[in-house]
Design an enzyme around this catalytic site. Sequence first.
Site, PDB file in Angstrom:
ATOM      1  N   GLY A   1       0.816  -1.214   0.000  1.00 18.49           N
ATOM      2  CA  GLY A   1       0.000   0.000   0.000  1.00 18.49           C
ATOM      3  C   GLY A   1       0.848   1.262   0.000  1.00 18.49           C
TER       4      GLY A   1
ATOM      5  N   ARG B   1       0.899  -5.753  -4.847  1.00 23.24           N
ATOM      6  CA  ARG B   1       0.991  -6.633  -3.684  1.00 23.24           C
ATOM      7  C   ARG B   1       1.453  -8.055  -4.032  1.00 23.24           C
ATOM      8  NH1 ARG B   1      -0.966  -4.297   0.872  1.00 23.24           N
ATOM      9  NH2 ARG B   1      -2.293  -2.467   0.653  1.00 23.24           N
TER      10      ARG B   1
ATOM     11  N   ASP C   1       6.458  -4.975   6.396  1.00 20.18           N
ATOM     12  CA  ASP C   1       7.103  -6.155   6.966  1.00 20.18           C
ATOM     13  C   ASP C   1       7.067  -7.339   6.001  1.00 20.18           C
ATOM     14  OD1 ASP C   1       4.324  -6.054   7.457  1.00 20.18           O
ATOM     15  OD2 ASP C   1       4.476  -7.591   8.987  1.00 20.18           O
ATOM     16  N   ASP C   2       5.950  -7.562   5.329  1.00 22.47           N
ATOM     17  CA  ASP C   2       5.881  -8.672   4.381  1.00 22.47           C
ATOM     18  C   ASP C   2       6.812  -8.440   3.187  1.00 22.47           C
ATOM     19  OD1 ASP C   2       4.114 -10.191   5.832  1.00 22.47           O
ATOM     20  OD2 ASP C   2       2.331  -9.455   4.799  1.00 22.47           O
TER      21      ASP C   2
ATOM     22  N   LYS D   1       8.633   0.824   5.084  1.00 20.58           N
ATOM     23  CA  LYS D   1       7.459   1.625   4.734  1.00 20.58           C
ATOM     24  C   LYS D   1       6.194   1.002   5.295  1.00 20.58           C
ATOM     25  CE  LYS D   1       4.776   0.231   2.285  1.00 20.58           C
ATOM     26  NZ  LYS D   1       3.777  -0.474   1.461  1.00 20.58           N
ATOM     27  N   THR D   2       5.379   1.762   5.967  1.00 16.80           N
ATOM     28  CA  THR D   2       3.984   1.415   6.251  1.00 16.80           C
ATOM     29  C   THR D   2       3.377   2.484   7.132  1.00 16.80           C
ATOM     30  OG1 THR D   2       2.440  -0.120   7.308  1.00 16.80           O
ATOM     31  CG2 THR D   2       4.668  -0.115   8.161  1.00 16.80           C
TER      32      THR D   2
ATOM     33  N   ASP E   1       0.929   2.012   8.911  1.00 13.82           N
ATOM     34  CA  ASP E   1       0.425   1.339  10.113  1.00 13.82           C
ATOM     35  C   ASP E   1       1.369   1.460  11.304  1.00 13.82           C
ATOM     36  OD1 ASP E   1      -1.739   0.610   8.647  1.00 13.82           O
ATOM     37  OD2 ASP E   1      -1.243  -1.515   8.512  1.00 13.82           O
TER      38      ASP E   1
ATOM     39  N   LYS F   1     -24.518  17.390  19.512  1.00 21.56           N
ATOM     40  CA  LYS F   1     -25.620  16.430  19.409  1.00 21.56           C
ATOM     41  C   LYS F   1     -25.240  15.093  18.776  1.00 21.56           C
ATOM     42  CE  LYS F   1     -27.450  18.381  15.075  1.00 21.56           C
ATOM     43  NZ  LYS F   1     -28.659  18.926  14.408  1.00 21.56           N
TER      44      LYS F   1
ATOM     45  N   MET G   1      -7.263   3.254   9.915  1.00 21.79           N
ATOM     46  CA  MET G   1      -6.463   2.156   9.382  1.00 21.79           C
ATOM     47  C   MET G   1      -5.551   1.578  10.460  1.00 21.79           C
ATOM     48  SD  MET G   1      -5.261   2.637   5.453  1.00 21.79           S
ATOM     49  CE  MET G   1      -6.353   2.049   4.151  1.00 21.79           C
TER      50      MET G   1
ATOM     51  N   GLU H   1      -7.528   8.371   2.760  1.00 20.56           N
ATOM     52  CA  GLU H   1      -7.276   9.817   2.810  1.00 20.56           C
ATOM     53  C   GLU H   1      -5.843  10.148   3.219  1.00 20.56           C
ATOM     54  OE1 GLU H   1     -11.648   9.172   3.850  1.00 20.56           O
ATOM     55  OE2 GLU H   1      -9.719   8.214   4.249  1.00 20.56           O
TER      56      GLU H   1
END
Length: 549
Positions: free
Chosen positions: A78, A142, A172-173, A199-200, A202, A239, A247, A423
Amino acid sequence: MLKSPLQIERGKYIPKMPTSLKGIVKIVEGEKTQSVADQDQIKAMFPNTYGLPILKFETGNEMKQYPAYKVGVVLSGGQAPGGHNVISGLFDGLKACNPDNKLYGFLGGPSGLVDNKYKELTADIIDEYRNTGGFDIIGSGRTKLETPEQFDMVHQNCKALGVNAVVIIGGDDSNTNACILAEYFAAKKTGIQVIGVPKTIDGDLKNEVVETSFGFDTACKTYSELIGNIQRDANSAKKYYHFIRLMGRSASHICLECALETQPNITIVSEEVEKKQMTLDQLVSEIAEVVVRRAEKGLNYGTVLIPEGVVEFIPEMKILISELNDILAEHEAEVAVLESNKDKRDFVASKLSKASSEVFNSLPNNISNQLMLDRDPHGNVQVSAIETEKLLMDMTKAKLKQLKKDGKYTGKFGALGHFFGYEGRCAIPSNFDADYCYTLGYTASLLISEGKTGYMASVKNLTKPADQWIPGGAPITMMMNMEKRHGELKPVIQKALVELDGAPFKKLVENRESWAMNSNYLYPGPIQYFGPASVSDVTTQTLLLEQSK
């Protein structure tokens, strides 16, 4: 190409770098390493790349003559803000090491390596993408590199093109695949080096040598701006409860960081849910309790942050999902011919264990339908597609209805759901990510020029000004352990989950009651690219807290 004023100004930005990379550089070897776990197994599987030393680049005094390289680069998985700056830093570093170096971008992710789809990345192309978000310079994908047939194709394609080093930018993968590919090439004596870059968004690719993955900073700042805007609206309209899913399937780093940046009323951390062995009903009850207590103060509004993967951390839901995977795989044809979702739900419920059937039937119908219908390429429940925010909204509403009936709740409950994911993945990188990514790419070029393979580019001391950062390389094997994947034990990079005894989570716990009962919201606003460093260059609360001594 038409550009906005901000794009034009960002194109002029010159990333800050460590002092050690600005002139003559020398490489310093540290201690030999071993894997984080399962040492004997990992060593046996990676005899050529195991036990390598940690590397560090320092200011040197002896100019080196590096050989010319043809380098291939791949964006894997991603998107994450800053990928283009990794490639820019890699390009500039290669040219600084030897002007005859060439860089090729393999298109569409790892599949480009197998299918031999590439383009040469020249200065004109690179200059168009400096400091920009996205991965569109060469695209991503991917595809996993894990079979000898794939490795052979990569070898043949690299050999035909003259590529003698490959840089894989991924999570990681992807970096696990980079490690396996590096070992394969070393065992075959191909002469092709492999370097990884962390990179990620997450944030779950970090350890003692990788302080953070790139993109996490920018993504969290982007989400936090949106959360802050919603909280300002909530504090104005007074209200609605806003249930915001973020994510982070396997770890709650994004959710925790955004909480530290915005101070919402409720923050769910999956790792805490798992440790406490919370049931879905207990989780909903905790949310409802805060709603009731706020209503007693006349506050019928608030914000709830939810990590997208939380359902997998609830024991009863984890068991249910596992049973569903098996049932839907075994009875796929039978389920497919049933016309209505109700018929499908009834059929599936009849095949579940008693406990899982009760959980399944307690879920709102739309969630049950998602559990049945949304499958990933392996035939498993696609957890990221489950609208967890709506699940918790509906169940909280039902809980409050019962409490009102029992005379224990007198407030008003209106709820809106949001999911913030895509986003943040391609936002224009923050100054931190622009600088960090450029340095990672430049560091990768030096690892290649020094003849290294099986390493991940690393940069440490990241809470200090960029000129004090410490670039180097970490053997990927030191990050690996054995885990069961699709029924088989495989070597993989160990994911970093939220540490419940870590400083970031402790800060959340310390403030949980105050944030729940008040509206002490923070409004981060948009990412600042210009202005004082205290605003434009600051990194995440997570990293600041983790590195504070």
